[in-house]
Design an enzyme around this catalytic site. Structure first.
Site, PDB file in Angstrom:
ATOM      1  N   SER A   1       8.710  37.917  14.032  1.00 29.06           N
ATOM      2  CA  SER A   1       8.673  39.247  14.663  1.00 29.06           C
ATOM      3  C   SER A   1      10.015  39.664  15.270  1.00 29.06           C
ATOM      4  CB  SER A   1       7.549  39.312  15.697  1.00 29.06           C
ATOM      5  OG  SER A   1       6.295  39.090  15.073  1.00 29.06           O
TER       6      SER A   1
ATOM      7  N   HIS B   1       8.081  28.233   3.516  1.00 23.60           N
ATOM      8  CA  HIS B   1       7.658  29.302   4.428  1.00 23.60           C
ATOM      9  C   HIS B   1       6.213  29.047   4.872  1.00 23.60           C
ATOM     10  CE1 HIS B   1       6.543  33.280   5.879  1.00 23.60           C
ATOM     11  NE2 HIS B   1       7.835  33.484   6.063  1.00 23.60           N
TER      12      HIS B   1
ATOM     13  N   GLU C   1      10.470  29.036  12.633  1.00 24.32           N
ATOM     14  CA  GLU C   1       9.542  30.164  12.628  1.00 24.32           C
ATOM     15  C   GLU C   1       8.208  29.711  13.214  1.00 24.32           C
ATOM     16  OE1 GLU C   1      10.952  33.233   9.497  1.00 24.32           O
ATOM     17  OE2 GLU C   1       9.447  31.953   8.599  1.00 24.32           O
TER      18      GLU C   1
ATOM     19  N   GLY D   1      11.221  39.168   8.615  1.00 21.09           N
ATOM     20  CA  GLY D   1      10.205  39.549   7.637  1.00 21.09           C
ATOM     21  C   GLY D   1       9.970  41.049   7.664  1.00 21.09           C
ATOM     22  N   GLY D   2       8.931  41.457   8.355  1.00 20.43           N
ATOM     23  CA  GLY D   2       8.503  42.858   8.369  1.00 20.43           C
ATOM     24  C   GLY D   2       9.628  43.857   8.621  1.00 20.43           C
TER      25      GLY D   2
ATOM     26  N   ASN E   1      13.419  38.494   4.505  1.00 18.04           N
ATOM     27  CA  ASN E   1      12.375  37.976   3.618  1.00 18.04           C
ATOM     28  C   ASN E   1      11.404  39.109   3.310  1.00 18.04           C
ATOM     29  OD1 ASN E   1      10.342  36.611   2.307  1.00 18.04           O
ATOM     30  ND2 ASN E   1       9.482  35.732   4.178  1.00 18.04           N
ATOM     31  N   TRP E   2      11.445  39.585   2.088  1.00 20.72           N
ATOM     32  CA  TRP E   2      10.605  40.740   1.724  1.00 20.72           C
ATOM     33  C   TRP E   2       9.191  40.360   1.333  1.00 20.72           C
ATOM     34  CZ3 TRP E   2      14.498  44.049  -1.663  1.00 20.72           C
ATOM     35  CH2 TRP E   2      15.504  44.531  -0.810  1.00 20.72           C
ATOM     36  N   LYS E   3       8.896  39.069   1.332  1.00 21.34           N
ATOM     37  CA  LYS E   3       7.536  38.618   0.974  1.00 21.34           C
ATOM     38  C   LYS E   3       7.122  39.262  -0.354  1.00 21.34           C
ATOM     39  CE  LYS E   3       6.736  38.359   5.908  1.00 21.34           C
ATOM     40  NZ  LYS E   3       5.917  37.552   6.788  1.00 21.34           N
TER      41      LYS E   3
ATOM     42  N   GLY F   1       4.678  37.812  11.736  1.00 23.34           N
ATOM     43  CA  GLY F   1       3.871  38.972  11.349  1.00 23.34           C
ATOM     44  C   GLY F   1       2.826  39.354  12.380  1.00 23.34           C
TER      45      GLY F   1
ATOM     46  N   GLU G   1       3.756  30.905   5.107  1.00 29.27           N
ATOM     47  CA  GLU G   1       2.738  31.512   4.237  1.00 29.27           C
ATOM     48  C   GLU G   1       2.518  30.647   2.995  1.00 29.27           C
ATOM     49  OE1 GLU G   1       4.547  35.374   4.071  1.00 29.27           O
ATOM     50  OE2 GLU G   1       4.038  35.683   6.176  1.00 29.27           O
TER      51      GLU G   1
HETATM   52  C1  PEP Z   1       9.046  35.828   7.865  1.00 29.84           C
HETATM   53  O1  PEP Z   1       8.349  36.263   6.954  1.00 29.84           O
HETATM   54  O2  PEP Z   1       9.824  34.888   7.654  1.00 29.84           O
HETATM   55  C2  PEP Z   1       8.930  36.436   9.196  1.00 29.84           C
HETATM   56  C3  PEP Z   1       9.594  35.922  10.191  1.00 29.84           C
HETATM   57  O3  PEP Z   1       8.106  37.551   9.289  1.00 29.84           O
HETATM   58  P1  PEP Z   1       8.063  38.614  10.515  1.00 29.84           P
HETATM   59  O4  PEP Z   1       9.502  38.931  10.882  1.00 29.84           O
HETATM   60  O5  PEP Z   1       7.343  39.787   9.947  1.00 29.84           O
HETATM   61  O6  PEP Z   1       7.348  37.946  11.644  1.00 29.84           O
END
Ligand code: PEP
Length: 229
Positions: free
Chosen positions: A186, A84, A150, A207-208, A6-8, A156, A86
């Site tokens: 994470s 999500h 999640e 994500g990150g 997930n590149w956000k 994040g 966010e």
């Molecule tokens: C996400 O955005 O779905 C996520 C899990 O982010 P991160 O891996 O950065 O915690």
């Protein structure tokens, strides 16, 4: 095993194209990238499987800022994330709107990764099972539906759920709905294996760490190795 990146709101068209051209997907694991809307076409041009990060429940209409399943399908996009944390936190997404988005996208022919997970205070109050029950029970039953667990306190933040916490939540989700369940929060090359070996962890939503080609490749390679063994 499925690994989705997930590149956000990172990577415009040229950066997305450069990443996807350089990325060599390992054999034996399903890999999906989820760029922002503006970079979907470039990512798809490289032959990778591409999902959007959101999709609306109507075919068309006066819904400024939204994109429909039909529009994504016309581009050749294979699926979408919905719900999500966010989106829930900053854009008022609810269990109901998440379920509507998921249902419409699945009916139209997309795959869906529907995100669920408790807040830190909900976990502290012992409400995780009730929250997951509420979020998961409204999702449509469908063969192309994948759930992503999640925990919001792990997204994040660098705080990862322990493998035991992840396994417990995934096991619970599977008692509510029979679907593959990805872990997200994470995930990094250093913790991917201990999470992915859990019995009810069917992959990861990253994500990150999916923004960096070396760390995303390392996570995908770990998943591929575990799938082969
Ligand atoms: C996400 O955005 O779905 C996520 C899990 O982010 P991160 O891996 O950065 O915690």
């Amino acid at each position: 095993m499925l690994i989705a990146g997930n590149w956000k709101m990172y990577k415009g068209p040229s950066e997305a194209l450069a990443f996807c051209r350089a990325f060599v997907p390992p054999e034996g694991v399903e890999i999906v990238v989820c760029p922002p809307f503006s970079a979907l076409r470039e990512a798809m041009a490289t032959g990778l499987t591409v999902f959007a990060q959101n999709v609306h429940w109507e075919r068309e209409g006066a819904f400024t800022g939204e994109v429909s399943a039909e529009m994504l399908l016309e581009l050749g996009v294979a699926g979408s994330i919905v719900g999500h944390s966010e989106r829930r936190r900053y854009f008022g997404e609810t269990d109901e709107t998440t379920a509507r988005r998921a249902k419409r996208a699945l009916d139209a022919g997309l795959a869906v990764v529907a995100c669920v997970g408790e807040l830190e205070e909900e976990r502290e109050r012992g409400e995780t099972p009730a929250v997951l029950h509420r979020q998961v029970s409204v999702l449509p039953r469908h063969e192309r539906l994948v759930v992503a667990y999640e925990p919001v306190w792990a997204i994040g933040t660098g705080k990862t759920a322990t493998p035991e916490i992840a396994q417990q939540a995934h096991g619970l989700i599977k008692t509510i709905l029979d679907a593959p369940v990805l872990y997200g929060g994470s995930v990094k090359p250093e913790n991917a294996e201990e999470l992915l070996v859990q019995r009810d962890v069917d992959g990861a939503l990253v994500g990150g760490a999916s923004l960096d080609i070396d760390s995303f490749t390392a996570i995908c390679e770990t998943a591929a190795r575990l799938s082969r063994s």
